[in-house]
Design an enzyme around this catalytic site. Structure first.
Site, mmCIF file in Angstrom:
data_model
loop_
_atom_site.group_PDB
_atom_site.id
_atom_site.type_symbol
_atom_site.label_atom_id
_atom_site.label_comp_id
_atom_site.label_asym_id
_atom_site.label_seq_id
_atom_site.Cartn_x
_atom_site.Cartn_y
_atom_site.Cartn_z
ATOM 1 N N LYS A 1 0.842 -1.199 0.000
ATOM 2 C CA LYS A 1 0.000 0.000 0.000
ATOM 3 C C LYS A 1 0.873 1.243 0.000
ATOM 4 O O LYS A 1 0.657 2.181 -0.763
ATOM 5 C CB LYS A 1 -0.936 0.005 1.223
ATOM 6 N N GLN B 1 -5.005 -1.209 9.645
ATOM 7 C CA GLN B 1 -4.952 -2.557 9.089
ATOM 8 C C GLN B 1 -5.594 -3.570 10.053
ATOM 9 O O GLN B 1 -5.226 -3.622 11.231
ATOM 10 C CB GLN B 1 -3.487 -2.932 8.811
ATOM 11 N N ASP C 1 -11.250 3.049 4.060
ATOM 12 C CA ASP C 1 -11.669 1.649 3.991
ATOM 13 C C ASP C 1 -13.196 1.538 3.916
ATOM 14 O O ASP C 1 -13.731 0.476 3.596
ATOM 15 C CB ASP C 1 -11.173 0.892 5.238
#
Ligand code: NDP
Length: 297
Positions: free
Chosen positions: A54, A98, A121
């Site tokens: 990422k 995460q 997200d």
């Protein structure tokens, strides 16, 4: 019949190119650099690989990439304090924590502490509600990537029968919402579904997000259907090494489907490309600038 392979790598490359073009315009015309902060707690090896990829792709697109790696002994309070700092940092437009988090942390509490406008997200309860009511939201990256591939292949999805196997908050449910938003007739199947094979056979679009290697065989697939395989499963090979497979048995499915995503090289690359797209979208919204076209729903 052999299915057309939907090339997620190529579509993701074109999404990243669009993102990079828009970032260059933001920098050159408005003096704004979109910034993404990724927070990793603990040493989960798969998460470390995701976070590295990422960060790399964020920088390649011309954006600011900030990583916070915290030990798994970090307290929930310290993580919440970091999120608060990032919420108030004007150089950061996207925040990603995460998952999975260590067991002593409440993931819902942590995710809902992120400013919803920076929640790239799309897991914050506000964004879930906005998506569910058809309002502008941050859309979870994996389902967004699946929708982009489906639109790329089909154009309009209106009126098609879509079956999503899996009802998780991060893939199955938002995927179903997006397909409904594109006027599909949507069925969500899960571990208690009766006659799963029969349900799948009715699908013009079949999205598999289960986490069980090669669970869906070719004879569950309607001839000519489009199959999106979200699953990422590692299985042993004869030589003692491992390989990645999806939730669909690719070799039998490719003989029946009209189009299918491979694993690897299908949904996976789209997920990170959509994270970059969401970061640019969040930045434009924060600055009141026009959003890039084709990078969100
Ligand atoms: P979850 O484990 O959260 O959800 C799995 C879902 O599958 C559940 O709803 C479960 O049903 C359902 N399920 C389990 N067994 C069966 C069965 N035998 N028949 C029908 N349904 C079943 O997984 P995720 O949604 O997080 O992920 C799914 C897969 O996608 C995984 O392989 C994951 O690695 C992959 N993934 C890939 C990404 C990418 O970028 N390509 C990103 C995210 C995930 P129930 O609710 O009844 O238990």
């Amino acid at each position: 019949m052999t299915a057309q392979i939907i090339d997620g790598k190529a579509i993701a490359a074109s999404v990243r190119e669009k993102v990079a073009g828009h970032v260059a315009r933001l920098v050159n015309e408005h003096g704004v650099t979109p910034g993404l902060a990724v927070v990793l707690v603990g040493e989960n090896p798969a998460s470390q690989v995701y976070v590295r990829n990422k960060g790399k792709q964020t920088k390649e697109a011309g954006m600011l990439s900030v990583e916070h790696r915290l030990p798994d002994t970090t307290s929930e309070g310290d993580l919440l304090a970091l999120i608060d700092e990032l919420n108030n940092d004007p150089t950061i437009h996207g925040i990603l924590v995460q998952l999975p988090l260590p067991e002593h942390m409440n993931s819902d509490l942590v995710i809902n502490a992120i400013d919803p406008s920076k929640d790239v997200d799309g897991f914050h309860i506000s964004n879930v509600g906005l998506l569910g009511t058809g309002q502008k939201s941050m859309v979870p990256c994996t389902p967004l990537g699946c929708l982009m591939m489906l639109r790329d292949h089909h154009g309009s999805l209106s009126g098609l029968n879509a079956v999503v196997v899996g009802r998780s908050n991060i893939v199955g449910k938002p995927m179903a919402q997006l397909l409904l938003g594109d006027s599909c007739t949507v069925t969500i199947a899960h571990s208690r579904t009766m006659d799963l094979a029969g349900v799948c056979r009715g699908a013009d679009i079949l999205v598999a997000a289960v986490g069980r290697p090669q669970m869906i065989p070719g004879d569950w697939i309607k001839p000519g259907a489009t199959v999106i395989d979200v699953g990422i499963n590692r299985i042993p090979k004869e030589d003692g090494k491992t390989r990645l497979v999806g939730d669909v048995d690719f070799d039998s499915a490719v003989e029946v489907a009209g189009a299918i995503t491979p694993v690897p090289g299908g949904v996976g690359p789209m997920t990170i490309a959509c994270l970059l797209a969401n970061t640019v979208t969040a930045c434009c919204r924060a600055k009141g600038l026009p959003e890039p076209e084709g990078l969100t729903v």
